[in-house]
Design an enzyme around this catalytic site. Structure first.
Site, short mmCIF file in Angstrom:
data_model
loop_
_atom_site.label_atom_id
_atom_site.label_comp_id
_atom_site.label_asym_id
_atom_site.label_seq_id
_atom_site.Cartn_x
_atom_site.Cartn_y
_atom_site.Cartn_z
N ASP A 43 0.82 -1.21 0.00
CA ASP A 43 0.00 0.00 0.00
C ASP A 43 0.86 1.27 0.00
O ASP A 43 0.43 2.34 0.42
CB ASP A 43 -0.97 -0.01 1.19
CG ASP A 43 -0.24 -0.08 2.51
OD1 ASP A 43 1.00 -0.28 2.49
OD2 ASP A 43 -0.88 0.07 3.56
N HIS A 247 20.37 1.95 -20.71
CA HIS A 247 19.48 2.31 -19.60
C HIS A 247 19.95 1.67 -18.30
O HIS A 247 19.14 1.18 -17.51
CB HIS A 247 18.03 1.91 -19.93
CG HIS A 247 17.42 2.76 -21.00
ND1 HIS A 247 16.24 2.46 -21.63
CD2 HIS A 247 17.84 3.93 -21.56
CE1 HIS A 247 15.96 3.40 -22.53
NE2 HIS A 247 16.91 4.29 -22.50
N ASP A 264 24.71 10.00 -16.58
CA ASP A 264 23.58 10.62 -17.29
C ASP A 264 22.56 10.94 -16.21
O ASP A 264 21.90 10.05 -15.68
CB ASP A 264 23.02 9.64 -18.32
CG ASP A 264 21.88 10.23 -19.15
OD1 ASP A 264 21.38 11.31 -18.79
OD2 ASP A 264 21.50 9.60 -20.16
N ASP A 276 18.82 17.23 -18.57
CA ASP A 276 19.20 15.89 -19.05
C ASP A 276 20.61 16.00 -19.61
O ASP A 276 20.80 16.43 -20.74
CB ASP A 276 18.19 15.44 -20.11
CG ASP A 276 18.47 14.03 -20.62
OD1 ASP A 276 19.39 13.38 -20.10
OD2 ASP A 276 17.76 13.60 -21.55
N HIS A 355 21.61 4.47 -30.90
CA HIS A 355 20.43 5.28 -30.53
C HIS A 355 20.42 6.58 -31.34
O HIS A 355 21.37 6.89 -32.05
CB HIS A 355 20.38 5.54 -29.02
CG HIS A 355 21.57 6.29 -28.46
ND1 HIS A 355 21.73 7.65 -28.61
CD2 HIS A 355 22.64 5.86 -27.74
CE1 HIS A 355 22.84 8.02 -27.98
NE2 HIS A 355 23.42 6.95 -27.47
N HIS A 359 16.36 14.22 -28.41
CA HIS A 359 14.90 14.20 -28.26
C HIS A 359 14.47 15.57 -27.76
O HIS A 359 15.27 16.32 -27.19
CB HIS A 359 14.48 13.10 -27.29
CG HIS A 359 15.25 13.13 -25.98
ND1 HIS A 359 14.91 13.95 -24.94
CD2 HIS A 359 16.37 12.47 -25.59
CE1 HIS A 359 15.77 13.77 -23.94
NE2 HIS A 359 16.68 12.89 -24.31
N HIS A 366 11.57 13.00 -22.31
CA HIS A 366 11.39 12.76 -23.74
C HIS A 366 10.11 13.49 -24.09
O HIS A 366 9.01 12.95 -23.99
CB HIS A 366 11.31 11.26 -24.03
CG HIS A 366 12.61 10.56 -23.77
ND1 HIS A 366 12.78 9.21 -23.91
CD2 HIS A 366 13.82 11.03 -23.39
CE1 HIS A 366 14.03 8.87 -23.61
NE2 HIS A 366 14.68 9.97 -23.29
N GLU A 389 23.03 14.26 -27.99
CA GLU A 389 23.68 13.27 -27.16
C GLU A 389 24.22 12.05 -27.92
O GLU A 389 23.81 10.92 -27.69
CB GLU A 389 22.70 12.78 -26.07
CG GLU A 389 21.32 12.36 -26.57
CD GLU A 389 20.44 11.84 -25.43
OE1 GLU A 389 20.90 10.93 -24.72
OE2 GLU A 389 19.32 12.35 -25.27
N TYR A 393 29.63 2.98 -27.93
CA TYR A 393 29.52 1.92 -26.92
C TYR A 393 30.19 0.68 -27.49
O TYR A 393 29.62 0.02 -28.37
CB TYR A 393 28.05 1.67 -26.59
CG TYR A 393 27.30 2.97 -26.34
CD1 TYR A 393 27.31 3.55 -25.08
CD2 TYR A 393 26.66 3.65 -27.40
CE1 TYR A 393 26.67 4.77 -24.86
CE2 TYR A 393 26.03 4.86 -27.18
CZ TYR A 393 26.03 5.43 -25.91
OH TYR A 393 25.41 6.63 -25.70
N ARG A 417 29.14 8.83 -23.74
CA ARG A 417 28.08 9.69 -24.29
C ARG A 417 28.32 11.09 -23.76
O ARG A 417 28.77 11.25 -22.61
CB ARG A 417 26.69 9.19 -23.88
CG ARG A 417 25.54 10.02 -24.42
CD ARG A 417 24.18 9.32 -24.32
NE ARG A 417 23.74 9.01 -22.97
CZ ARG A 417 23.76 7.80 -22.44
NH1 ARG A 417 24.16 6.75 -23.15
NH2 ARG A 417 23.36 7.60 -21.20
N GLU A 419 26.09 14.69 -23.58
CA GLU A 419 24.72 15.17 -23.81
C GLU A 419 24.53 16.57 -23.25
O GLU A 419 24.80 16.82 -22.07
CB GLU A 419 23.73 14.22 -23.12
CG GLU A 419 22.28 14.70 -23.21
CD GLU A 419 21.28 13.71 -22.61
OE1 GLU A 419 21.67 12.93 -21.71
OE2 GLU A 419 20.13 13.72 -23.06
N1 GLY Z 1 18.50 10.11 -19.81
C1 GLY Z 1 17.57 9.84 -20.81
C2 GLY Z 1 18.04 10.31 -22.09
O1 GLY Z 1 19.14 10.78 -22.22
O2 GLY Z 1 17.31 10.29 -23.05
MN MN Z 2 20.28 11.67 -20.66
MN MN Z 3 18.49 12.54 -23.26
#
Ligand code: GLY
Ligand code: MN
Ligand code: MN
Length: 445
Positions: A43, A247, A264, A276, A355, A359, A366, A389, A393, A417, A419
């Site tokens: 709960d 992720h 990130d 972000d 990727h 975004h 997003h 970004e 990898y 990465r 970003e």
């Molecule tokens: N941290 C989520 C992205 O970079 O899209």
């Molecule tokens: Mn990110």
């Molecule tokens: Mn992002």
């Protein structure tokens, strides 16, 4: 202030958004539900997170509410159904604005207890030319909307009027949300500032032997100390090969001498605007030759892609810019083989970069808004905000495409990465997160 998560946002800003949304609805009535509380386990509930569409139009930060927008009812076009004030519920779960607050503080023309929605909704929808409601997302409200519309259709032969269709409010509302006002951009600069500071702090504490989670704590402590609501998304603090899991959020491994650390992380403000940011740097303060080569390549791709952000360009073009720099550099390093155009056309780089380059960013991380309409890529306009970004990898997780070279061991376990959050301005762009350093020299100590 009675409610801890209320912001000081000017009610006039929300009123202006409602006016523009009502205008766009034409003769259709919109039903926009608030988010429900979501169970964490047993709960126990997750911290409340408002539905961004509902927030954008109301600034009302409680669950169990529904907003109606009624352009066919010009005397009272904005109606809120809310949880009524109730002493015992407020003792357990905190302050509620109730119906009176919904009118006085949030500008509703009329407000009712949420328990009256089923009874009152059909009357409010009477006379609307259509009903704007997002099906498939709001299981508690959807049957009420469908029932009200169904009974209108039953009566249509004699009443002579019924809503002609159920339409999605998404495009009407999300085109507004995609273009940020100056006030929203100011909030996004604040989210960017706090997020960038946290990355700077984290880099200063990192050393071999710490656990990823201890670095996460430094970042998230800063978010809270600075008055943010919390994280915009699950922070990714990924040492070495963990950075190749896009992720990765378990954040529970020791940081190893000789590895890179990818972070990130971004904060979410009380009014939900988000940062972000990703930065990657050596845990022991010195890049190896391979790490530096790949870092400089990702940075070159990222800087070229940021430079490509300008009115009239497209998110697709920004992505293509990054891909071209990455692929050319990977060919030079021997990680890819062949002509750059051919590799791009075949997607033969995707085992190393799998990727998209960014975004939309706003109330959702997003964020909403179309990237393309049919074959047409949406052009960037002043006020849009997007992340840039690119990354690389290098691991064994994906097969090397036919015709491409096997990966030498010395490259493996490197995930990078970089970003930034970038706003489109009248002539070009503003990098909102430039204060998080990324030059190779700044990443070393
Ligand atoms: N941290 C989520 C992205 O970079 O899209
Ligand atoms: Mn990110
Ligand atoms: Mn992002």
């Amino acid at each position: 202030m009675p409610h801890a998560t209320t912001t000081s946002s000017d009610p006039a800003l929300f009123a202006d958004r409602r006016d523009r949304f009502l205008h766009r609805l034409g003769g259709a009535a919109a039903v926009i539900p608030a988010a429900p509380l979501v169970t964490h386990h047993a709960d126990v509930e997750h911290p409340f997170r408002q539905n961004s569409d509902f927030w954008y139009l109301t600034g009302f930060d409680e669950p169990g509410a529904v907003a109606l927008f009624l352009p066919h009812n010009p005397e009272n076009p904005f109606v809120l159904f809310v949880a009524p004030k109730e002493a015992s519920a407020e003792v357990w779960n905190g302050f509620r604005w109730g119906c009176e607050g919904a009118v006085e503080r949030f500008g509703a023309d009329l407000a009712h207890p949420i328990a009256e929605l089923a009874e009152r909704l059909p009357g409010y929808l009477e006379g609307a030319e259509g009903i704007a409601f997002r099906v498939g997302r709001h299981p508690a409200v959807e049957p009420l909307v469908l029932k009200a519309w169904g009974s209108q259709l039953d009566r249509a032969p004699r009443s002579g009027r019924a809503a002609l269709g159920l339409v999605a409010p998404c495009s009407l509302l999300h085109e507004l949300r995609l273009r940020k006002s100056p006030e929203e951009l100011a909030r996004m600069r604040e989210a960017a500032r706090i997020s960038a500071e946290a990355h700077e702090l984290a880099r200063q504490v990192v050393r071999p032997g710490l656990n990823e989670r201890q670095v996460q704590a430094v970042i998230e402590q800063h978010f809270l100390e600075q008055g943010a609501r919390g994280t915009a998304y699950g922070s990714i603090v990924a040492g070495g090969d963990n950075a190749c899991v896009l992720h990765y959020t378990s954040n529970n491994a020791p940081l190893r001498d000789g590895d890179l650390l990818l972070i990130d992380a971004g904060c979410s403000l009380n009014d939900y605007y988000n940062g972000d940011i990703t930065r990657t740097f050596p845990i022991n303060g010195r890049f190896s030759g391979e790490q530096r080569a790949l870092y400089e390549l990702v940075l070159a791709a990222q800087e070229a892609a940021v430079e490509a952000v300008a009115p009239g360009q497209t998110a697709e073009g920004v992505h293509d810019t990054a891909v071209r720099v990455l692929v050319a550099g990977l060919v030079d390093l021997g990680l890819l083989a062949g002509a750059v155009d051919g590799i791009i056309e075949q997607g033969a780089y995707r085992h190393l970069y799998m990727h998209r380059t960014g975004h939309w960013l706003g109330l959702d991380v997003h964020d909403v808004g179309a990237y393309r309409l049919g074959e047409h890529h949406v052009e960037l306009e002043e006020g849009m905000v997007l992340t840039v970004e690119p990354g690389l990898y290098v691991s064994d997780r994906l097969p090397v495409p036919e015709g491409q070279p096997a990966i030498e061991e010395r490259w493996k376990g490197i995930g990078i990465r970089i970003e930034d959050d970038v706003a489109v301005t009248d002539r070009g762009h503003e990098n909102l997160t430039a204060s998080a350093l990324k030059a190779p020299a700044a990443m070393e100590r």
